[in-house]
Design a protein around this motif. Structure first.
Motif, PDB file in Angstrom:
ATOM      1  N   HIS A  13      77.945  38.888  23.582  1.00 39.04           N
ATOM      2  CA  HIS A  13      78.037  38.927  25.038  1.00 39.04           C
ATOM      3  C   HIS A  13      77.401  37.664  25.627  1.00 39.04           C
ATOM      4  O   HIS A  13      76.342  37.226  25.159  1.00 39.04           O
ATOM      5  N   PRO A  14      78.006  37.067  26.654  1.00 35.54           N
ATOM      6  CA  PRO A  14      77.477  35.809  27.199  1.00 35.54           C
ATOM      7  C   PRO A  14      76.088  35.938  27.821  1.00 35.54           C
ATOM      8  O   PRO A  14      75.349  34.955  27.892  1.00 35.54           O
ATOM      9  N   GLU A  15      75.711  37.140  28.268  1.00 33.58           N
ATOM     10  CA  GLU A  15      74.407  37.328  28.890  1.00 33.58           C
ATOM     11  C   GLU A  15      73.451  38.152  28.038  1.00 33.58           C
ATOM     12  O   GLU A  15      72.258  37.870  27.963  1.00 33.58           O
ATOM     13  N   MET A  16      73.969  39.195  27.368  1.00 32.80           N
ATOM     14  CA  MET A  16      73.120  40.098  26.594  1.00 32.80           C
ATOM     15  C   MET A  16      72.942  39.662  25.144  1.00 32.80           C
ATOM     16  O   MET A  16      72.175  40.266  24.396  1.00 32.80           O
ATOM     17  N   GLY A  17      73.687  38.624  24.739  1.00 27.31           N
ATOM     18  CA  GLY A  17      73.584  38.185  23.353  1.00 27.31           C
ATOM     19  C   GLY A  17      74.369  39.085  22.415  1.00 27.31           C
ATOM     20  O   GLY A  17      75.421  39.617  22.782  1.00 27.31           O
ATOM     21  N   PRO A  21      76.908  47.731  17.473  1.00 27.87           N
ATOM     22  CA  PRO A  21      78.052  48.631  17.698  1.00 27.87           C
ATOM     23  C   PRO A  21      77.688  49.960  18.340  1.00 27.87           C
ATOM     24  O   PRO A  21      78.498  50.517  19.079  1.00 27.87           O
ATOM     25  N   ASP A  22      76.478  50.492  18.088  1.00 24.38           N
ATOM     26  CA  ASP A  22      76.149  51.787  18.679  1.00 24.38           C
ATOM     27  C   ASP A  22      75.987  51.703  20.189  1.00 24.38           C
ATOM     28  O   ASP A  22      75.902  52.730  20.873  1.00 24.38           O
ATOM     29  N   SER A  23      75.971  50.474  20.736  1.00 29.82           N
ATOM     30  CA  SER A  23      75.866  50.301  22.184  1.00 29.82           C
ATOM     31  C   SER A  23      77.223  50.239  22.870  1.00 29.82           C
ATOM     32  O   SER A  23      77.300  50.407  24.085  1.00 29.82           O
ATOM     33  N   PHE A  24      78.297  49.984  22.113  1.00 30.37           N
ATOM     34  CA  PHE A  24      79.609  49.882  22.772  1.00 30.37           C
ATOM     35  C   PHE A  24      80.727  50.662  22.092  1.00 30.37           C
ATOM     36  O   PHE A  24      81.735  50.980  22.748  1.00 30.37           O
TER      37      PHE A  24
END
Length: 214
Positions: A13-17, A21-24
């Motif tokens: 992610h450009p901001e979150m790095g 996988p368990d996050s999305f």
């Protein structure tokens, strides 16, 4: 020796790095995006395996996780057949991993699909084993090749006698059923030695190798 590699998806992610996988993945499953994501992962992994094969590298198998939604909502058998044809990857070099929780909840519905996948020549593994209340009757019926002991058990074997008993039982049961066993999340020599002495011969985790690019 190297017996396989597992394709692990991450979101840069450009901001979150780097997003795990368990996050999305749960959101992707809820919205249906898991179908195109799963297809991309499968095709990318098979293409990479074909490149390794062409370069003379011995990598065992390449393992790809399959979502329950792909089995329920997509024609996973036709997709796997098509990707293997496109990439010219021999089927026996592909392993598909399905979580224990899904298989145990949908064993009857999934059986025909798993049999069809097995008939393509790929191998099948239960992922996160020990977390989903397996039925021995179902395990006997399902066309499986491998069980992967969930890392939560591996991480507790040094300090929890009850976990020791569970892990020993899993290894013994798998041996009796003719299944190979992979211990996930092995991070130190104590865990490795404990599992090896009890008959586990395949290991995955940071002690063996950290995630890497191709």
């Amino acid at each position: 020796k190297l017996t396989g590699a597992e394709a692990l998806v991450r979101w840069q992610h450009p901001e979150m790095g780097l997003v795990p996988p368990d996050s999305f993945i749960p959101l992707a499953e809820e919205t249906g995006l898991i179908l195109p994501i799963g297809e991309w992962v499968l095709r990318t992994a098979c293409n990479q395996a074909r490149k390794w094969l062409d370069s003379g590298r011995q990598f065992g198998v390449v393992a790809v996780n399959i979502s329950g939604n792909q089995i329920e909502r997509g024609d996973i058998v036709e997709l796997v057949r098509q990707v293997l044809w496109e990439t010219h990857l021999p089927a026996h070099l592909l392993e598909l991993e399905i979580t224990e929780s899904f298989i145990m909840k949908h064993a009857n519905e999934a059986l025909d699909t798993l049999l069809a996948l097995r008939n393509l020549g790929v191998s099948l593994a239960i992922d996160d084993f020990g977390t989903g209340y397996s039925s021995l009757a179902y395990l006997k019926r399902l066309p499986l090749d491998e069980i992967k002991i969930d890392r939560s058990f591996v991480n507790d074997i040094i300090k929890d006698p009850e976990t020791v008993s569970i892990v020993e039982a899993i290894i013994t049961m798998a041996s009796k059923l003719g299944l190979s066993v992979v211990a996930e999340g092995v991070e130190n020599s104590r865990e490795f030695d404990f599992l090896r002495k009890r008959g586990c011969h395949c290991f995955q985790g940071y002690m063996i190798c950290k995630p890497m690019s191709d």
